[in-house]
Write a protein that holds these residues in place. Structure first.
Motif, PDB file in Angstrom:
ATOM      1  N   PHE A   1      -7.894  -4.388   7.230  1.00 38.96           N
ATOM      2  CA  PHE A   1      -8.547  -3.082   7.297  1.00 38.96           C
ATOM      3  C   PHE A   1      -8.018  -2.157   6.207  1.00 38.96           C
ATOM      4  O   PHE A   1      -8.795  -1.432   5.556  1.00 38.96           O
ATOM      5  N   THR A   2      -6.706  -2.176   6.002  1.00 39.86           N
ATOM      6  CA  THR A   2      -6.101  -1.338   4.962  1.00 39.86           C
ATOM      7  C   THR A   2      -6.659  -1.681   3.591  1.00 39.86           C
ATOM      8  O   THR A   2      -7.009  -0.799   2.800  1.00 39.86           O
TER       9      THR A   2
ATOM     10  N   ARG B   1      -6.789   7.059   7.757  1.00 45.20           N
ATOM     11  CA  ARG B   1      -7.176   5.801   8.397  1.00 45.20           C
ATOM     12  C   ARG B   1      -6.219   4.676   7.992  1.00 45.20           C
ATOM     13  O   ARG B   1      -5.791   3.871   8.838  1.00 45.20           O
ATOM     14  N   ARG B   2      -5.908   4.629   6.715  1.00 48.21           N
ATOM     15  CA  ARG B   2      -4.988   3.587   6.269  1.00 48.21           C
ATOM     16  C   ARG B   2      -3.574   3.824   6.789  1.00 48.21           C
ATOM     17  O   ARG B   2      -2.869   2.867   7.142  1.00 48.21           O
TER      18      ARG B   2
ATOM     19  N   THR C   1       0.836  -1.207   0.000  1.00 45.93           N
ATOM     20  CA  THR C   1       0.000   0.000   0.000  1.00 45.93           C
ATOM     21  C   THR C   1       0.870   1.257   0.000  1.00 45.93           C
ATOM     22  O   THR C   1       0.626   2.203  -0.761  1.00 45.93           O
TER      23      THR C   1
ATOM     24  N   ARG D   1     -12.985   0.555  -0.444  1.00 43.22           N
ATOM     25  CA  ARG D   1     -14.017   1.593  -0.276  1.00 43.22           C
ATOM     26  C   ARG D   1     -13.634   2.846  -1.038  1.00 43.22           C
ATOM     27  O   ARG D   1     -14.486   3.500  -1.653  1.00 43.22           O
ATOM     28  N   THR D   2     -12.363   3.215  -0.976  1.00 47.65           N
ATOM     29  CA  THR D   2     -11.909   4.412  -1.667  1.00 47.65           C
ATOM     30  C   THR D   2     -12.053   4.268  -3.181  1.00 47.65           C
ATOM     31  O   THR D   2     -12.478   5.186  -3.864  1.00 47.65           O
TER      32      THR D   2
ATOM     33  N   THR E   1      -4.806  -5.332  10.694  1.00 43.68           N
ATOM     34  CA  THR E   1      -4.557  -4.025  10.073  1.00 43.68           C
ATOM     35  C   THR E   1      -4.392  -4.150   8.565  1.00 43.68           C
ATOM     36  O   THR E   1      -4.796  -3.255   7.817  1.00 43.68           O
TER      37      THR E   1
ATOM     38  N   SER F   1      -7.067  -4.843  -3.937  1.00 44.86           N
ATOM     39  CA  SER F   1      -7.726  -4.802  -2.633  1.00 44.86           C
ATOM     40  C   SER F   1      -8.525  -6.069  -2.369  1.00 44.86           C
ATOM     41  O   SER F   1      -8.749  -6.450  -1.215  1.00 44.86           O
TER      42      SER F   1
ATOM     43  N   TYR G   1      -9.515  -3.163   2.994  1.00 48.62           N
ATOM     44  CA  TYR G   1     -10.929  -2.782   2.976  1.00 48.62           C
ATOM     45  C   TYR G   1     -11.088  -1.294   2.659  1.00 48.62           C
ATOM     46  O   TYR G   1     -11.938  -0.920   1.840  1.00 48.62           O
ATOM     47  N   ARG G   2     -10.261  -0.460   3.272  1.00 50.38           N
ATOM     48  CA  ARG G   2     -10.334   0.975   3.006  1.00 50.38           C
ATOM     49  C   ARG G   2      -9.946   1.302   1.570  1.00 50.38           C
ATOM     50  O   ARG G   2     -10.522   2.177   0.941  1.00 50.38           O
ATOM     51  N   GLU G   3      -8.976   0.578   1.064  1.00 53.02           N
ATOM     52  CA  GLU G   3      -8.605   0.771  -0.343  1.00 53.02           C
ATOM     53  C   GLU G   3      -9.779   0.445  -1.260  1.00 53.02           C
ATOM     54  O   GLU G   3     -10.042   1.160  -2.223  1.00 53.02           O
TER      55      GLU G   3
END
Length: 285
Positions: free
Chosen positions: A277-278, A123-124, A109, A284-285, A274, A235, A280-282
């Motif tokens: 989660f990273t 957040r990431r 990432t 979503r983004t 983590t 992701s 997942y945020r990628e």
């Protein structure tokens, strides 16, 4: 199958193959020197990949100058990763080494931000920081549980990150098997030079079996890992890397009687959480 499903399947196959290769190499620790093991394994891998490339006509695929520049950079990543990883594997529990490598989604990432221009939010970044704290629980610098060979495992993470980022940028018209052949040929040459720094050992029948298994599994790992990075969204595909930790825990307990302690498991859990989660945020983004 969708592109995401293909990528996920290739990642599961890749991680399982790489971890089985790791177990074979670890079985050679104390029996066969590092460079000799890499060299003999690579002979079998290069031979099998060469036959595959000939059979499928992949040597006729020219590719652009830019692609071959990226392939050379990917080869450099593979060389560094092979050396650092085997050094760590020969001297550390297989599950500990695998747990450190679970930080790869975090490092990929960060590398994506630097080299691919991807945007990473706070957040990431926070999750990445917490994930690296989990890595420190596994490595434990400055404590009695610290092993200097953990530095090699961290070096392997850096080199694999380079390898995977380069694979993402290579054009899809160059077959994965051809890239794997070039990479394994580079490892063969590197290990061959390294053997001049060691005394060769006499190979026992059991060690030949381990070497054959390693060559076969690393072949699958090479091909499937390249295919995984070239199908689907990163992701979605990347979380399936964590299959390797499960396989490593099982192999370590069954074949090497290595039972991880509580701190290592907590650190591994933080890294995995983590990382997920990273990713997942990628997504979503």
């Amino acid at each position: 199958m969708s592109e995401n499903t293909k990528g996920a399947a290739f990642m599961v196959l890749s991680m399982s193959a790489f971890t089985l290769n790791d177990a074979c190499l670890k079985g050679l620790a104390g029996e066969v020197p590092l460079f000799q093991a890499l060299f003999l394994r690579s002979i079998g891998t290069v031979a099998m990949l060469g036959v595959m490339c000939l059979a499928m006509g992949h040597f006729k695929k020219a590719g652009s100058a830019q692609d071959w520049k990226l392939i050379r950079w990917r080869m450099l990543g593979e060389l560094g990763a092979a050396y650092c990883f085997v050094q760590a594997l020969y001297n550390m529990p297989i599950a500990n080494v695998s747990a450190i490598l679970q930080s790869l989604p975090l490092t990929v990432t960060l590398a994506g931000t630097v080299f691919l221009g991807e945007v990473v939010g706070w957040r990431r970044l926070l999750a990445i920081g917490i994930g690296f704290a989990g890595v420190m629980l596994i490595v434990r610098p400055g404590t009695d549980g610290f092993s200097s060979y953990s530095i090699y495992a961290l070096g392997a993470v850096a080199f694999v990150t380079l390898r995977d980022i380069m694979a993402r940028k290579i054009g899809k018209d160059i077959p994965s098997v051809l890239i794997a052949f070039v990479t394994s040929a580079g490892v063969l040459a590197f290990a061959g030079l390294g053997t001049f720094t060691e005394n060769w050992a006499v190979i026992k029948p059991a060690s030949w079996t381990m070497l054959a298994g390693s060559a076969t599994f690393i072949l699958g790992g090479y091909v499937f890992s390249i295919a995984a990075m070239r199908h689907g969204e990163i992701s979605f595909v990347a979380p399936f890397r964590y299959v390797s930790l499960l396989v490593a825990l099982i192999l370590g307990a069954v074949f090497f009687r290595e039972i991880p302690d509580a701190l290592m498991m907590i650190g591994a859990g933080i890294v995995v959480a983590t990382g997920l989660f990273t990713l997942y945020r990628e997504h979503r983004t």
